[in-house]
Design a protein around this motif. Structure first.
Motif, PDB file in Angstrom:
ATOM      1  N   PRO A  44       0.810  -1.228   0.000  1.00 50.55           N
ATOM      2  CA  PRO A  44       0.000   0.000   0.000  1.00 50.55           C
ATOM      3  C   PRO A  44       0.832   1.262   0.000  1.00 50.55           C
ATOM      4  O   PRO A  44       0.333   2.340  -0.339  1.00 50.55           O
ATOM      5  N   GLN A  45       2.122   1.154   0.363  1.00 53.98           N
ATOM      6  CA  GLN A  45       2.987   2.327   0.372  1.00 53.98           C
ATOM      7  C   GLN A  45       3.150   2.933  -1.019  1.00 53.98           C
ATOM      8  O   GLN A  45       3.491   4.118  -1.153  1.00 53.98           O
ATOM      9  N   VAL A  46       2.920   2.136  -2.055  1.00 49.45           N
ATOM     10  CA  VAL A  46       3.028   2.661  -3.423  1.00 49.45           C
ATOM     11  C   VAL A  46       1.957   3.723  -3.660  1.00 49.45           C
ATOM     12  O   VAL A  46       2.247   4.822  -4.161  1.00 49.45           O
ATOM     13  N   ILE A  47       0.725   3.415  -3.291  1.00 51.14           N
ATOM     14  CA  ILE A  47      -0.360   4.380  -3.465  1.00 51.14           C
ATOM     15  C   ILE A  47      -0.179   5.558  -2.510  1.00 51.14           C
ATOM     16  O   ILE A  47      -0.457   6.713  -2.878  1.00 51.14           O
ATOM     17  N   ASP A  48       0.293   5.307  -1.297  1.00 49.72           N
ATOM     18  CA  ASP A  48       0.579   6.399  -0.372  1.00 49.72           C
ATOM     19  C   ASP A  48       1.588   7.371  -0.978  1.00 49.72           C
ATOM     20  O   ASP A  48       1.442   8.598  -0.864  1.00 49.72           O
ATOM     21  N   ALA A  49       2.616   6.837  -1.604  1.00 52.99           N
ATOM     22  CA  ALA A  49       3.658   7.682  -2.188  1.00 52.99           C
ATOM     23  C   ALA A  49       3.121   8.487  -3.371  1.00 52.99           C
ATOM     24  O   ALA A  49       3.460   9.671  -3.533  1.00 52.99           O
ATOM     25  N   ILE A  50       2.299   7.849  -4.202  1.00 54.14           N
ATOM     26  CA  ILE A  50       1.686   8.571  -5.317  1.00 54.14           C
ATOM     27  C   ILE A  50       0.831   9.719  -4.788  1.00 54.14           C
ATOM     28  O   ILE A  50       0.906  10.861  -5.273  1.00 54.14           O
ATOM     29  N   ARG A  51       0.012   9.423  -3.788  1.00 51.90           N
ATOM     30  CA  ARG A  51      -0.844  10.453  -3.185  1.00 51.90           C
ATOM     31  C   ARG A  51      -0.018  11.613  -2.648  1.00 51.90           C
ATOM     32  O   ARG A  51      -0.310  12.789  -2.927  1.00 51.90           O
ATOM     33  N   ASP A  52       1.007  11.307  -1.857  1.00 51.11           N
ATOM     34  CA  ASP A  52       1.790  12.359  -1.218  1.00 51.11           C
ATOM     35  C   ASP A  52       2.509  13.221  -2.255  1.00 51.11           C
ATOM     36  O   ASP A  52       2.598  14.450  -2.101  1.00 51.11           O
ATOM     37  N   ALA A  53       3.040  12.587  -3.295  1.00 51.10           N
ATOM     38  CA  ALA A  53       3.739  13.350  -4.326  1.00 51.10           C
ATOM     39  C   ALA A  53       2.767  14.223  -5.103  1.00 51.10           C
ATOM     40  O   ALA A  53       3.092  15.375  -5.446  1.00 51.10           O
ATOM     41  N   TRP A  54       1.577  13.696  -5.378  1.00 54.98           N
ATOM     42  CA  TRP A  54       0.583  14.506  -6.089  1.00 54.98           C
ATOM     43  C   TRP A  54       0.176  15.709  -5.247  1.00 54.98           C
ATOM     44  O   TRP A  54       0.198  16.849  -5.718  1.00 54.98           O
ATOM     45  N   LEU A  55      -0.155  15.478  -4.016  1.00 55.86           N
ATOM     46  CA  LEU A  55      -0.616  16.567  -3.153  1.00 55.86           C
ATOM     47  C   LEU A  55       0.497  17.573  -2.873  1.00 55.86           C
ATOM     48  O   LEU A  55       0.230  18.770  -2.708  1.00 55.86           O
ATOM     49  N   ALA A  73       7.249   8.700  -7.712  1.00 59.88           N
ATOM     50  CA  ALA A  73       7.160   8.378  -6.290  1.00 59.88           C
ATOM     51  C   ALA A  73       6.648   6.957  -6.091  1.00 59.88           C
ATOM     52  O   ALA A  73       7.168   6.206  -5.246  1.00 59.88           O
ATOM     53  N   GLY A  74       5.640   6.569  -6.852  1.00 52.38           N
ATOM     54  CA  GLY A  74       5.145   5.203  -6.762  1.00 52.38           C
ATOM     55  C   GLY A  74       6.180   4.183  -7.185  1.00 52.38           C
ATOM     56  O   GLY A  74       6.314   3.110  -6.574  1.00 52.38           O
ATOM     57  N   ASP A  75       6.954   4.517  -8.201  1.00 51.17           N
ATOM     58  CA  ASP A  75       8.009   3.621  -8.671  1.00 51.17           C
ATOM     59  C   ASP A  75       9.082   3.448  -7.600  1.00 51.17           C
ATOM     60  O   ASP A  75       9.534   2.328  -7.322  1.00 51.17           O
ATOM     61  N   ARG A  76       9.489   4.556  -6.976  1.00 47.28           N
ATOM     62  CA  ARG A  76      10.516   4.481  -5.930  1.00 47.28           C
ATOM     63  C   ARG A  76      10.028   3.735  -4.690  1.00 47.28           C
ATOM     64  O   ARG A  76      10.828   3.144  -3.956  1.00 47.28           O
ATOM     65  N   ALA A  77       8.707   3.738  -4.481  1.00 48.62           N
ATOM     66  CA  ALA A  77       8.142   3.044  -3.317  1.00 48.62           C
ATOM     67  C   ALA A  77       7.964   1.548  -3.556  1.00 48.62           C
ATOM     68  O   ALA A  77       7.465   0.838  -2.679  1.00 48.62           O
ATOM     69  N   GLY A  78       8.367   1.070  -4.705  1.00 51.32           N
ATOM     70  CA  GLY A  78       8.280  -0.364  -4.993  1.00 51.32           C
ATOM     71  C   GLY A  78       7.506  -0.705  -6.235  1.00 51.32           C
ATOM     72  O   GLY A  78       7.730  -1.748  -6.850  1.00 51.32           O
TER      73      GLY A  78
END
Length: 284
Positions: A122-133, A150-155
């Protein structure tokens, strides 16, 4: 097999999708968008009909959540599907079927939806969200790309990397104002597709980005002399066409015509001319 973000700009003028996957040419299948209408991402067991059907519903003013509900209700294969939708206003919406391979899920907010399946967690979606916001100051295409990075770097996709795509639409935002596809880039098969997508976006911005009026320089005095010499060295002497004409001829061959302004020069155009003109012939 995929992680993606669908989003709308703060002013509602741009919509887009960024996607990456361990799947050949995901950018050819996943994204769809229509200017000032919305964007759709169909993934997992892709249903290509979601793209046209989703945009048709958005065009009539149906909210994103109701679009998603309508798409999956009518689809016998919904349990294996994943879809994200954003409209002209309001929150985005997402669906993850219960048979999608884990980890699978999504998150939504005002003007965006992020989703993925076969992810590292789930950290992948968290990272996408945080980078977007956190990327509100970025140009819209780069904000989408930053979220994908960000999602790519999170796995990212737990199976690895293969393809990525970026689609952004804006009314009359396409080449020479003749279409709505502001950015439509794909990396179909590459060991580091998100990074390669960034390189393509850099090149796209150089070639097709609009010049910043605040940075334009007058083609006069020593600068005009320098540009004329550089053009002559490149095989485009000023002659009867004048400086603007010679510059336009050169820029057309270099695919920089979208950055031309009569009587002035974009620093990006000037730098490219300085970099590519045969140095040994300048002033010779």
């Amino acid at each position: 097999m995929t992680f993606s973000i669908v989003a709308r700009s703060a002013d509602g003028r741009l919509h887009g999708v960024a996607v990456a996957s361990k799947f050949l040419a995901a950018g050819a299948l996943v994204p769809a968008a229509e200017a000032e209408v919305g964007a759709v991402a169909t993934q997992a067991h892709v249903n290509l009909a979601y793209r046209s059907q989703g945009l048709a519903l958005l065009r009539t003013g149906v909210a994103a959540a109701d679009v998603v509900a309508g798409l999956v209700a009518a689809d016998a294969g919904r349990d294996d599907r994943q879809v994200g939708v954003v409209g002209a206003s309001g929150d985005g919406a997402t669906w993850t079927g219960p048979r999608c391979h884990p980890w699978a899920g999504g998150q939504v907010g005002d003007g965006w939806a992020a989703q993925g399946n076969i992810l590292a967690g789930p950290q992948v979606i968290d990272a996408i969200r945080d980078a977007w916001l956190g990327g509100a100051e970025l140009p819209f295409p780069r904000r989408l790309l930053a979220a994908l990075h960000a999602g790519d770097r999170a796995g990212g996709d737990r199976r690895g990397r293969q393809s990525a795509g970026l689609l952004v639409v804006q009314r009359r935002g396409g080449y020479a104002g003749t279409g709505d596809e502001l950015v439509d880039l794909r990396v179909d098969d590459h060991p580091d597709p998100v990074t390669e997508l960034g390189r393509l976006l850099d090149t796209h911005t150089m070639l097709f980005g609009k010049p910043d009026p605040a940075t334009l320089r007058d083609l006069a005095g020593p600068l005009a002399d320098e540009v004329a010499a550089l053009l002559a060295a490149a095989g485009y002497p000023v002659g009867v066409a004048g400086l603007d004409g010679a510059l336009a001829s050169w820029a057309g061959v270099e695919n920089l015509e979208e950055r031309l302004v009569v009587g002035r020069i974009d620093p990006i155009v000037l730098e490219h001319l300085r970099r590519t003109a045969p140095a040994g012939r300048v002033g010779g």
